[in-house]
Design a protein around this motif. Structure first.
Motif, PDB file in Angstrom:
ATOM      1  N   PRO A  39       0.796  -1.231   0.000  1.00 25.69           N
ATOM      2  CA  PRO A  39       0.000   0.000   0.000  1.00 25.69           C
ATOM      3  C   PRO A  39       0.830   1.284   0.000  1.00 25.69           C
ATOM      4  CG  PRO A  39       0.103  -0.887   2.202  1.00 25.69           C
ATOM      5  CD  PRO A  39       0.836  -1.852   1.308  1.00 25.69           C
ATOM      6  N   TYR A  40       2.100   1.182  -0.320  1.00 28.93           N
ATOM      7  CA  TYR A  40       2.983   2.339  -0.289  1.00 28.93           C
ATOM      8  C   TYR A  40       3.382   2.741  -1.705  1.00 28.93           C
ATOM      9  CZ  TYR A  40       3.194   1.311   4.691  1.00 28.93           C
ATOM     10  OH  TYR A  40       2.860   1.094   5.996  1.00 28.93           O
ATOM     11  N   ASP A  41       4.210   3.782  -1.811  1.00 25.45           N
ATOM     12  CA  ASP A  41       4.561   4.354  -3.108  1.00 25.45           C
ATOM     13  C   ASP A  41       5.882   3.860  -3.682  1.00 25.45           C
ATOM     14  OD1 ASP A  41       2.283   6.162  -2.951  1.00 25.45           O
ATOM     15  OD2 ASP A  41       3.453   7.268  -1.471  1.00 25.45           O
ATOM     16  N   ILE A  42       6.787   3.392  -2.825  1.00 26.20           N
ATOM     17  CA  ILE A  42       8.103   2.983  -3.288  1.00 26.20           C
ATOM     18  C   ILE A  42       8.567   1.791  -2.464  1.00 26.20           C
ATOM     19  CG2 ILE A  42       9.246   4.715  -1.827  1.00 26.20           C
ATOM     20  CD1 ILE A  42      11.448   4.911  -4.043  1.00 26.20           C
ATOM     21  N   SER A  43       9.144   0.794  -3.147  1.00 25.06           N
ATOM     22  CA  SER A  43       9.643  -0.402  -2.472  1.00 25.06           C
ATOM     23  C   SER A  43      10.992  -0.787  -3.046  1.00 25.06           C
ATOM     24  CB  SER A  43       8.694  -1.591  -2.668  1.00 25.06           C
ATOM     25  OG  SER A  43       7.451  -1.350  -2.064  1.00 25.06           O
ATOM     26  N   GLY A  44      11.895  -1.162  -2.162  1.00 23.57           N
ATOM     27  CA  GLY A  44      13.159  -1.765  -2.555  1.00 23.57           C
ATOM     28  C   GLY A  44      13.052  -3.253  -2.312  1.00 23.57           C
ATOM     29  N   ILE A  45      13.569  -4.055  -3.245  1.00 26.57           N
ATOM     30  CA  ILE A  45      13.497  -5.507  -3.144  1.00 26.57           C
ATOM     31  C   ILE A  45      14.885  -6.080  -3.384  1.00 26.57           C
ATOM     32  CG2 ILE A  45      12.455  -7.608  -4.104  1.00 26.57           C
ATOM     33  CD1 ILE A  45      10.704  -4.763  -5.297  1.00 26.57           C
ATOM     34  N   ILE A  46      15.288  -7.019  -2.503  1.00 25.24           N
ATOM     35  CA  ILE A  46      16.560  -7.725  -2.680  1.00 25.24           C
ATOM     36  C   ILE A  46      16.284  -9.210  -2.577  1.00 25.24           C
ATOM     37  CG2 ILE A  46      18.761  -8.293  -1.567  1.00 25.24           C
ATOM     38  CD1 ILE A  46      19.237  -5.430  -1.034  1.00 25.24           C
ATOM     39  N   GLY A  47      16.810  -9.968  -3.544  1.00 29.37           N
ATOM     40  CA  GLY A  47      16.727 -11.421  -3.506  1.00 29.37           C
ATOM     41  C   GLY A  47      17.844 -11.984  -2.642  1.00 29.37           C
ATOM     42  N   GLU A  82      15.743   9.303  -9.780  1.00 26.89           N
ATOM     43  CA  GLU A  82      16.764   8.259  -9.794  1.00 26.89           C
ATOM     44  C   GLU A  82      17.596   8.250  -8.513  1.00 26.89           C
ATOM     45  OE1 GLU A  82      20.539   7.419 -12.558  1.00 26.89           O
ATOM     46  OE2 GLU A  82      18.625   7.527 -13.653  1.00 26.89           O
ATOM     47  N   ASP A  83      17.933   9.430  -7.969  1.00 27.86           N
ATOM     48  CA  ASP A  83      18.695   9.507  -6.723  1.00 27.86           C
ATOM     49  C   ASP A  83      17.925   8.895  -5.557  1.00 27.86           C
ATOM     50  OD1 ASP A  83      20.811  10.823  -7.965  1.00 27.86           O
ATOM     51  OD2 ASP A  83      20.106  12.817  -7.369  1.00 27.86           O
ATOM     52  N   VAL A  84      16.632   9.162  -5.491  1.00 24.67           N
ATOM     53  CA  VAL A  84      15.790   8.619  -4.418  1.00 24.67           C
ATOM     54  C   VAL A  84      15.722   7.097  -4.546  1.00 24.67           C
ATOM     55  CG1 VAL A  84      13.449   8.552  -3.445  1.00 24.67           C
ATOM     56  CG2 VAL A  84      14.470  10.748  -4.125  1.00 24.67           C
ATOM     57  N   MET A  85      15.508   6.606  -5.754  1.00 30.99           N
ATOM     58  CA  MET A  85      15.442   5.155  -5.959  1.00 30.99           C
ATOM     59  C   MET A  85      16.768   4.488  -5.599  1.00 30.99           C
ATOM     60  SD  MET A  85      12.952   4.692  -9.284  1.00 30.99           S
ATOM     61  CE  MET A  85      13.965   5.624 -10.413  1.00 30.99           C
ATOM     62  N   ILE A 114      21.514  -7.626  -6.233  1.00 31.94           N
ATOM     63  CA  ILE A 114      21.484  -6.172  -6.398  1.00 31.94           C
ATOM     64  C   ILE A 114      20.052  -5.715  -6.140  1.00 31.94           C
ATOM     65  CG2 ILE A 114      21.715  -4.313  -8.098  1.00 31.94           C
ATOM     66  CD1 ILE A 114      23.879  -6.080  -9.441  1.00 31.94           C
ATOM     67  N   PRO A 115      19.872  -4.625  -5.395  1.00 36.13           N
ATOM     68  CA  PRO A 115      18.504  -4.186  -5.107  1.00 36.13           C
ATOM     69  C   PRO A 115      17.782  -3.667  -6.344  1.00 36.13           C
ATOM     70  CG  PRO A 115      20.112  -2.686  -4.117  1.00 36.13           C
ATOM     71  CD  PRO A 115      20.881  -3.792  -4.749  1.00 36.13           C
ATOM     72  N   ASN A 116      16.492  -3.926  -6.374  1.00 37.54           N
ATOM     73  CA  ASN A 116      15.598  -3.353  -7.382  1.00 37.54           C
ATOM     74  C   ASN A 116      14.620  -2.458  -6.647  1.00 37.54           C
ATOM     75  OD1 ASN A 116      16.267  -4.725  -9.968  1.00 37.54           O
ATOM     76  ND2 ASN A 116      15.900  -6.522  -8.702  1.00 37.54           N
ATOM     77  N   VAL A 117      14.182  -1.389  -7.290  1.00 41.31           N
ATOM     78  CA  VAL A 117      13.245  -0.459  -6.678  1.00 41.31           C
ATOM     79  C   VAL A 117      12.031  -0.318  -7.590  1.00 41.31           C
ATOM     80  CG1 VAL A 117      12.908   1.898  -5.846  1.00 41.31           C
ATOM     81  CG2 VAL A 117      15.098   0.746  -5.464  1.00 41.31           C
ATOM     82  N   VAL A 118      10.846  -0.423  -6.976  1.00 41.02           N
ATOM     83  CA  VAL A 118       9.586  -0.310  -7.692  1.00 41.02           C
ATOM     84  C   VAL A 118       8.857   0.924  -7.170  1.00 41.02           C
ATOM     85  CG1 VAL A 118       7.378  -1.435  -8.169  1.00 41.02           C
ATOM     86  CG2 VAL A 118       9.440  -2.822  -7.895  1.00 41.02           C
TER      87      VAL A 118
END
Length: 155
Positions: A39-47, A82-85, A114-118
């Motif tokens: 339910p948020y606006d930005i997410s970082g994901i790491i496998g 891009e800096d925020v992500m 490597i982190p991905n950001v959505v």
């Protein structure tokens, strides 16, 4: 997923926010994730892969992300760019790295991707159907964010 698998991520999140951002997040509710929508606006994901595999997610509102990133890079941002992500990805990378150190002391070793950001309201992050996902909410003032972890022992 074992409930104790989330504890290193909770500990690491608190440490990273305190040491790198001078923010003392307040732990909230532990929950079992039932849907895929965030339910948020930005997410970082790491496998995570190795003796344990899965993923870790940090997710927050745009407002909180901009505050967190300002503390992290020392520059005010008015919108997600891009800096925020990159900064959200790096913060999550530090959280995952801290948890990895805690796990290694118990004999569980894994590698971090490597982190991905959505970015986007109510975005969805798919997950393996056979791995339970646990989450922890944190409060920063009136704002909140979550850490979600899905981890399966491979050993």
């Amino acid at each position: 997923m074992k409930a104790e698998h989330i504890n290193p991520f909770i500990t690491s999140t608190s440490e990273v926010f305190r040491t790198m951002l001078s923010i003392d997040p307040v732990r909230g509710q532990l929950y079992v994730k039932t849907g895929e929508k965030l339910p948020y606006d930005i997410s970082g994901i790491i496998g995570l892969a190795g003796e344990a595999s899965g993923f870790v997610i940090i997710s927050m509102t745009e407002t909180l992300a901009l505050k967190v990133v300002e503390k992290f890079i020392g520059e005010k941002k008015d919108n997600i760019d891009e800096d925020v992500m990159d900064a959200i990805g790096e913060i999550l990378n530090m959280i995952a790295g801290g948890a990895k150190q805690i796990f290694s002391r118990t004999g569980v070793k894994f590698k971090i991707s490597i982190p991905n950001v959505v970015v986007g309201k109510d975005h969805v992050v798919g997950k393996q159907k056979n791995v339970q996902c646990l989450g922890m909410t944190f409060k920063v003032g009136e704002e909140s964010f979550v850490i979600e972890v899905a981890l399966k022992d491979v050993k």
